[in-house]
Design a protein around this motif. Sequence first.
Motif, mmCIF file in Angstrom:
data_model
loop_
_atom_site.group_PDB
_atom_site.id
_atom_site.type_symbol
_atom_site.label_atom_id
_atom_site.label_comp_id
_atom_site.label_asym_id
_atom_site.label_seq_id
_atom_site.Cartn_x
_atom_site.Cartn_y
_atom_site.Cartn_z
ATOM 1 N N UNK A 97 9.219 11.440 0.457
ATOM 2 C CA UNK A 97 8.440 10.424 -0.249
ATOM 3 C C UNK A 97 9.217 9.122 -0.151
ATOM 4 N N UNK A 98 8.507 8.081 0.255
ATOM 5 C CA UNK A 98 9.158 6.774 0.332
ATOM 6 C C UNK A 98 8.211 5.703 -0.184
ATOM 7 N N UNK A 99 8.796 4.670 -0.755
ATOM 8 C CA UNK A 99 8.036 3.541 -1.266
ATOM 9 C C UNK A 99 8.336 2.341 -0.374
ATOM 10 N N UNK A 100 7.269 1.639 -0.009
ATOM 11 C CA UNK A 100 7.414 0.476 0.865
ATOM 12 C C UNK A 100 6.696 -0.727 0.263
ATOM 13 N N UNK A 101 7.233 -1.896 0.541
ATOM 14 C CA UNK A 101 6.562 -3.149 0.183
ATOM 15 C C UNK A 101 6.068 -3.771 1.483
ATOM 16 N N UNK A 102 4.822 -4.222 1.463
ATOM 17 C CA UNK A 102 4.252 -4.823 2.668
ATOM 18 C C UNK A 102 3.150 -5.790 2.261
ATOM 19 N N UNK A 103 3.287 -7.044 2.637
ATOM 20 C CA UNK A 103 2.248 -8.039 2.382
ATOM 21 C C UNK A 103 1.895 -8.198 0.912
ATOM 22 N N UNK A 104 2.880 -8.134 0.039
ATOM 23 C CA UNK A 104 2.630 -8.286 -1.387
ATOM 24 C C UNK A 104 2.114 -7.023 -2.070
ATOM 25 N N UNK A 105 2.023 -5.949 -1.346
ATOM 26 C CA UNK A 105 1.573 -4.675 -1.920
ATOM 27 C C UNK A 105 2.703 -3.659 -1.865
ATOM 28 N N UNK A 106 2.597 -2.643 -2.735
ATOM 29 C CA UNK A 106 3.569 -1.552 -2.760
ATOM 30 C C UNK A 106 2.832 -0.249 -2.455
ATOM 31 N N UNK A 107 3.468 0.543 -1.616
ATOM 32 C CA UNK A 107 2.857 1.790 -1.171
ATOM 33 C C UNK A 107 3.829 2.952 -1.373
ATOM 34 N N UNK A 108 3.273 4.109 -1.688
ATOM 35 C CA UNK A 108 3.987 5.373 -1.602
ATOM 36 C C UNK A 108 3.445 6.084 -0.380
ATOM 37 N N UNK A 109 4.344 6.581 0.447
ATOM 38 C CA UNK A 109 3.961 7.401 1.589
ATOM 39 C C UNK A 109 4.557 8.770 1.349
ATOM 40 N N UNK A 110 3.703 9.766 1.210
ATOM 41 C CA UNK A 110 4.136 11.138 0.955
ATOM 42 C C UNK A 110 3.906 11.969 2.203
ATOM 43 N N UNK A 111 4.960 12.629 2.653
ATOM 44 C CA UNK A 111 4.856 13.485 3.830
ATOM 45 C C UNK A 111 5.015 14.934 3.394
ATOM 46 N N UNK A 112 4.092 15.772 3.850
ATOM 47 C CA UNK A 112 4.061 17.176 3.471
ATOM 48 C C UNK A 112 4.160 18.073 4.697
ATOM 49 N N UNK A 113 4.791 19.213 4.509
ATOM 50 C CA UNK A 113 4.761 20.303 5.490
ATOM 51 C C UNK A 113 3.776 21.326 4.950
#
Length: 170
Positions: A97-113
């Motif tokens: 799980x990682x959190x990213x900032x991009x273009x004034x927005x914040x995202x969580x990207x969750x990767x699952x197996x």
Amino acid sequence: MANLRQSIRPIHTDMPLRQVLSEDFPRDCAGLPISGGWGYTQPEAIAFIRSQFPRPQAPDFVALEYHIAQKIIYEELIIFRAKDDRFSGIDITRKEQRTLADGGKRYDCLEFSIACWSDFHWEILKKEWEDNDGGRNPSFDREGHAVKRNAARIDYERCLWFDITGVLSD
């Protein structure tokens, strides 16, 4: 097995995720505080709507991310598939799980197996196991069963994106 694995694809539908989950899982997905896409890419991220949370002043969105991810995977492996083309024994493990900032927005990207078995293979393995008293029959070849089970298992990964900007801002 390669053909089975290749048959598992992201859902492509014009129906909004919120509507699909509400219809397919009415007891625990009706009225989800979400909008946006299905979350397969950052531009199609699932967005949380703060004002629709039960406690908008303190939205608890992390558990909801995992709940939604689980339901999307069930849609891929069961609901959006033909009856004879479904999967069972679904095991979902968070890989990253990682959190990213991009273009004034914040995202969580969750990767699952994800691990699963075609219903066909699942039923054969289940019958073999049950016919041998849950593996307790002394003549049952547990190692051979494990080899078959591992050979029939399908493994894949899925990354899902959530726009968390609205639940982080005041």
